[in-house]
Design an enzyme around this catalytic site. Structure first.
Site, PDB file in Angstrom:
ATOM      1  N   SER A 220      26.736 -13.669  80.878  1.00 20.57           N
ATOM      2  CA  SER A 220      25.513 -14.430  80.638  1.00 20.57           C
ATOM      3  C   SER A 220      25.263 -14.522  79.136  1.00 20.57           C
ATOM      4  CB  SER A 220      24.314 -13.750  81.310  1.00 20.57           C
ATOM      5  OG  SER A 220      24.470 -13.745  82.704  1.00 20.57           O
TER       6      SER A 220
ATOM      7  N   CYS B  97      17.349  -9.292  86.158  1.00 20.70           N
ATOM      8  CA  CYS B  97      18.746  -9.193  85.732  1.00 20.70           C
ATOM      9  C   CYS B  97      19.243  -7.778  85.998  1.00 20.70           C
ATOM     10  CB  CYS B  97      18.881  -9.491  84.241  1.00 20.70           C
ATOM     11  SG  CYS B  97      18.217 -11.087  83.738  1.00 20.70           S
TER      12      CYS B  97
ATOM     13  N   ASP C 133      19.724 -13.116  87.677  1.00 21.28           N
ATOM     14  CA  ASP C 133      21.064 -13.117  87.092  1.00 21.28           C
ATOM     15  C   ASP C 133      21.635 -11.735  87.395  1.00 21.28           C
ATOM     16  OD1 ASP C 133      23.377 -13.399  85.723  1.00 21.28           O
ATOM     17  OD2 ASP C 133      22.473 -13.700  83.752  1.00 21.28           O
TER      18      ASP C 133
ATOM     19  N   TRP D 267      24.816  -9.136  89.348  1.00 21.06           N
ATOM     20  CA  TRP D 267      26.253  -8.980  89.593  1.00 21.06           C
ATOM     21  C   TRP D 267      26.454  -7.795  90.531  1.00 21.06           C
ATOM     22  CZ3 TRP D 267      23.676  -7.858  85.145  1.00 21.06           C
ATOM     23  CH2 TRP D 267      23.631  -6.511  84.759  1.00 21.06           C
TER      24      TRP D 267
END
Length: 609
Positions: free
Chosen positions: A447, A561, A606, A608
């Protein structure tokens, strides 16, 4: 009558004759050498009918031409689904069938209903889910076609294997939809939908599904396995002993010499060579290595917004590459091509060719990750020790013993291909076959953590973005504008890490932002600095009244995030509980409330795995 004077004889050719002769000779010379040649009539090429032009994108015609009866489509973003499709297409040969791995983006998928024209045919779909339940880029047109078509797929045999990750909300959405929609259109499901979970073990899920899939196919079509377990090569080796090195790839992804002469637009096939202008370590201790990287994109014409992703191509360690060459006893600078044995295939080479073994192992092939089971199976034939060969084949099977051995010896031990070669002395595969089997080295996505409004020619990437931020667009930030000179609303940051003295990323900058009023509040949770663990979701619950007012009354935007498996999910749950406890919503209403915020773009993630 003769006179006494001697008479002079007359010449044979007079002046007029000489003149006329010269004129005629000149005309002849001009005619043969200087006259304008008549332009040749251009050869008329046969007209290509419209139907032939359309058939260039017809996978049905290609299957007929090459005598295939199994087409394996893949929707792939990082290459895994494509790899699975290639493996299924190769497996088909072991069952007396002929497979063709196919990118749906390259063909007219509206011809799917014609598949029944080919006897004993079947379409298999390996479909990855990308982003928020979306199809991959190369499967988008096919996905759109499925949504809008009412074609009759009666008589079309199909099976679907989906690739997803359970840590995300829309687990395997694309695979599930493909399986459901093909059946709704009348397709005949040959075998149950397979769901691979990358958060657990995608390879194991695929192997387990495949081990049941092929027996079901045999029963459906009334065929039997050929019993052929030997390796099936897809590419043949061509060694270039005398070649112009200007024609040899040295790491380029697409156009030859694209690194020497950079030309926009830049994309995955034409990456920009950005200069690293900043590289500093962010954490002070611990076993993690967290970096702040700055990349200069001047003259690239690349435009970006904060939160966009940048793909960075890695390069393998030269020392590891050299050790592979030494272990296999080969000259890594040999110039080679791996040429597809299927001349009709659109994929002529597994990676850009011609190139050297050194370049392939450095830029094109993944030599650091643990190899998948199919690689072990194919390489087993090159082990001269019967026990080593048996163990390699066992690890590639779906048996409980084989799975356990693969887990312990390969995954848990993190053995890459070099470690496997060094730990199995009798294993001596040809390096060209090894290069054929290894997966492509994939770009790493990060990002972008900088603003193009501040630095248009430079962007920053960091491995761990901030966990949770809320911004209120209605109120001023203590009348203190940001650097861009605009009034902004309240901005509250919740940041979590393990230890304050080890991994409090950007501590000085964040604390300065709070002092300057750029951040209204800075809330930090250090999970392991005390006996009981404290996470950001605990701080959210502690400030629940304030947060609900910001979200519900002041239209605050939420940005989350971090880790999808735990952190993002727990923060999500905390917001549900705040809506229930402070807002008086039921759990169902709270879930629907935040789904609407996502739809409106007020709840962004955002994350992962």
């Amino acid at each position: 009558m003769l006179s006494d004077e001697e008479q002079t004889p007359e010449p044979l050719l007079g002046s007029l004759d000489i003149f006329l002769f010269s004129l005629i000779a000149g005309l002849l010379i001009y005619w043969f050498f200087f006259r304008k040649k008549p332009e040749p009539v251009p050869e008329m090429k046969p007209f290509t009918p419209v139907t032939q032009q359309i058939r260039e994108t017809s996978f049905i015609e290609k299957m007929k031409k090459t005598n295939r009866n199994v087409v394996v489509f893949y929707g792939s973003q990082t290459g895994t689904a494509e790899e699975f499709a290639n493996r299924l297409a190769k497996d088909a040969q072991r069952y007396g069938m002929k497979g063709m791995p196919t990118d749906p983006e390259e063909y007219d998928m509206s011809e799917l209903s014609r598949l029944k024209e080919i006897p004993n045919s079947m379409a298999v779909f390996c479909m990855a889910t990308y982003g928020e339940g979306d199809p991959t880029d190369n499967a988008q047109e096919f996905y759109d076609w499925m949504q809008g078509t009412d074609d009759d797929l009666a008589g079309v045999n199909f099976a679907v294997f989906g690739l997803g990750n359970k840590t995300y909300e829309h687990f395997n959405a694309t695979g599930k939809y493909t399986d459901k929609r093909l059946a709704e259109l009348g397709g005949n499901r040959v075998f149950d939908l397979g769901l691979g979970d990358d958060d657990s073990n995608l390879e194991e899920d695929f192997i387990s599904w495949k081990e049941q899939f092929w027996p079901a196919v045999c029963e459906f079509f009334g065929v039997e396995a050929t019993g052929e377990d030997s390796s099936i090569r897809q590419f043949e080796l061509v060694v270039h002993n005398d070649i112009n090195m200007n024609e040899v790839y040295t790491g380029e992804m697409g156009r030859l010499k694209s690194f020497q002469t950079q030309k926009p637009p830049f994309d995955s096939k034409n990456p920009f060579l950005a200069t690293v202008t900043g590289n500093r370590k962010l954490n002070e201790g611990g076993n993690r290595h967290l970096m702040h990287i700055e990349l200069d994109i001047t003259d690239s014409k690349i435009r970006y917004d904060s939160g966009d992703h940048v793909a960075v191509y890695p390069t393998n360690d030269a020392a590891v590459v050299n050790r592979i060459g030494e272990r296999l006893g080969v000259d890594l600078d040999t110039v080679i091509s791996l040429k597809n044995l299927d001349e009709e295939s659109n994929k002529k080479h597994p990676f850009p060719c011609p190139t050297t073994y050194r370049t392939a192992l450095t830029h094109y092939l993944d030599i650091n990750n643990t190899p998948r089971t199919n690689v072990l199976f194919e390489l087993a034939q090159y082990a001269s020790d019967p026990q080593e060969q048996e163990n390699m084949r066992k690890m590639a099977s779906a048996s409980p013993e084989g799975k356990a051995l693969y887990h312990s010896w390969v995954l848990d031990s993190e053995r890459n291909i070099l470690a496997i070669l060094e730990d199995l002395p009798s294993l001596n595969p040809p390096i060209d076959h090894l290069c054929e089997l290894l997966p492509r080295l994939q770009a790493r996505y990060y990002s972008i953590a900088s603003s193009s409004k501040v630095k248009a020619a430079v962007f920053n990437i960091i491995p761990t973005p901030f966990p949770c931020m809320l911004g209120d667009p209605n109120s001023a930030c203590h009348s203190n504008p940001r650097e861009h000179g605009k009034e902004v609303g309240e901005t509250i940051l919740y940041f979590g890490c393990r230890h304050k003295n080890e991994d409090f990323l950007y501590q000085q900058e964040l604390e300065e932002f709070e002092r300057a009023g750029v951040l209204t509040q800075l809330n930090v949770a250090f999970s392991r600095d005390q006996e009981h663990k404290i996470y950001v979701q605990h701080l959210l619950k502690k400030n629940k009244e304030q947060l609900w007012k910001l979200i519900h009354s002041n239209n605050a935007h939420i940005y989350v995030c971090g880790d999808a498996r735990n952190m993002a999910r727990d923060v999500h749950t905390a917001f549900y509980e705040i809506a229930e406890e402070v807002g008086g919503l039921t759990h169902t209403q709270a879930v629907d409330y935040f789904k609407k915020l996502m739809t409106k773009g007020r709840y962004s993630q955002d994350v992962w795995s």
